[in-house]
Write an enzyme that holds these catalytic residues in place. Sequence first.
Site, PDB file in Angstrom:
ATOM      1  N   LYS B  76      45.130  48.250  36.543  1.00 50.54           N
ATOM      2  CA  LYS B  76      46.335  48.124  35.711  1.00 50.54           C
ATOM      3  C   LYS B  76      46.723  49.506  35.185  1.00 50.54           C
ATOM      4  O   LYS B  76      45.847  50.309  34.822  1.00 50.54           O
ATOM      5  CB  LYS B  76      46.024  47.177  34.552  1.00 50.54           C
ATOM      6  N   SER B 151      50.400  40.328  30.388  1.00 49.83           N
ATOM      7  CA  SER B 151      50.985  41.560  30.865  1.00 49.83           C
ATOM      8  C   SER B 151      50.349  42.125  32.126  1.00 49.83           C
ATOM      9  O   SER B 151      50.934  42.984  32.771  1.00 49.83           O
ATOM     10  CB  SER B 151      50.903  42.604  29.761  1.00 49.83           C
ATOM     11  N   SER B 175      46.549  38.431  28.227  1.00 47.25           N
ATOM     12  CA  SER B 175      47.143  39.227  29.310  1.00 47.25           C
ATOM     13  C   SER B 175      46.330  39.325  30.596  1.00 47.25           C
ATOM     14  O   SER B 175      46.828  39.853  31.581  1.00 47.25           O
ATOM     15  CB  SER B 175      47.450  40.639  28.814  1.00 47.25           C
TER      16      SER B 175
END
Lengths: 94, 484
Positions: B76, B151, B175
Amino acid sequence: MRVDIAEVEHVALLARLQLSAAEKEVFTNQLNAILEYVAKLNELDTKGVEATYHVVPHHNAMREDQVKESLPPKVSLENAPDQAQECFRVPKII
Amino acid sequence: MYRLTIHELHERLKGKEVSAQEVTGLLLERISTVDPQIKAYLLVTAEEAMAQARAADKRITAGGIALLTGIPLAIKDNMCTQGIKTTCASRILENFIPPYDATVVKRLKDAGGIILGKTNMDEFAMGSSTENSRFTITHNPWQLDAIPGGSSGGSAAAVAADACIAALGSDTGGSIRQPAACCGAVGMKPTYGRVSRYGLVAFGSSLDQIGPLTKDVEDCAIMLNAIAGHDPFDSTTLNIPVPDYCKVLVKDIKGWVIGVPREFFGEGMDPEVEGNVTAAIKVLEGMGARVKEITLPHTGYAVATYYIICTAEASSNLARYDGVKYGFRSPAAKELMTMYRETRSEGFGPEVKRRIMLGTYVLSAGYYDAYYRKAAQVRTLIKEDFERAFQECDVIITPTAPTPAFRIGQKVQDPLQMYLSDIFTISVNLAGVPAISIPCGFSNHGLPIGLQIIGRHNDEERIIQAAYTFEQNTDHHAKRPALA
């Protein structure tokens, strides 16, 4: 508690944000909607309840005061938007 | 080959059926085939990946193979990668090149893992749909007009689309778990303090935790083994022994008590989610577990508590973006205060500004006690709910998200509705306990549904064992989206 545009402007200054007229209006409405929602916490009596700032017990994490390798100035400055003489350069302050 | 899990690929690398370079080449090819439609990656680091693959092959030839050696992974884009752009999907960090690796990245590299690239996310990890990225929207591999969750939507979509073997995400209010549920992947948020946050761009420091997104539970255990443990660079990491999580990959939950909190089922729940989760609980019951209704009475206050605490912490953490030391600086400003304000206003997107505003407000003079302190007190009540519940059960089971993935664009205009997509995951972060999301079925429209298993503090082992037992008796995790 409801916020108005003047208060939004004040908070924006504290947060170092510059909001457009349209943003001020949208944020005023949205902040009020969110504040209205979070006001439900007032249904709970929390008198005498200790606040939790950390979920796992923590004590000061100490270590020996030894000099260790750190980033050299050149590397630390590589991402600076502006620099001079091994320093970060900023617009005039006074 | 790209469809394999870590443990399957490891066997082939170990048996020299395939080289790390061949595998990495195939994965890069897979990315160029599917990612134009999915847009899971913000940056693909092909050259570096091939160099790491060459090093991995040398290591394998020398007999030094570890479980992650030669395994292509995705990270990420809020975790620092030395020499590789780390943007947090934000304009303000658009050109930021970290001079060091996050501890988790370093640990994966040390194990011989190969970094394919950096995945898309909501800007600064603030969002539940990955639509808050300043650069691109990510599509759900199961249905391209649906969100991948957020996210960590890029990491979850990359795993689901077989555009990596496994990935890392971060979880502040759901997330990792919510995108895992939306994309049919396995996602775990470990206990707060289990995994180092050093080099993770800070959002809500008392809530943030890094964890794996994988194709099955065994891979989750392998990844957690690699990243868990004390780190002198993060003083909030727990200095306690880390168990071998692969040892609990055992199909057995006989006699376990599964707590099902009544507050999580009821009004407003999507009937397809409820149906699949109820069926999953029946499956576990069939394997010898006992189901017990429990209560987490403060569940209804979790979202409100979370949005005070996380925005307060965010407003303070994001004060560092001032256009001085790194990142974007507004070119027009001639004077310091204007520079700060213009830089931040141009650099941050709407959701980040909204949270900074809310966080600044709840911390400001006159409101601190009414909001921030109050929320911190309610957080205690939420944490105590879990402690009480765990006195009478081994794990707690809930849905991961209230609905399957919603359509792109459906909730962007209404932040409060978006916040409510985290209703089942948020209290876990507030309490600091670990939880995993695993696939437990599909909606009539073919979208995955996630089952959340929550454990006690530091008890990732029990949730892995429960998840593994469920997975090995079902086949939801083996299904793959039909991509061109």
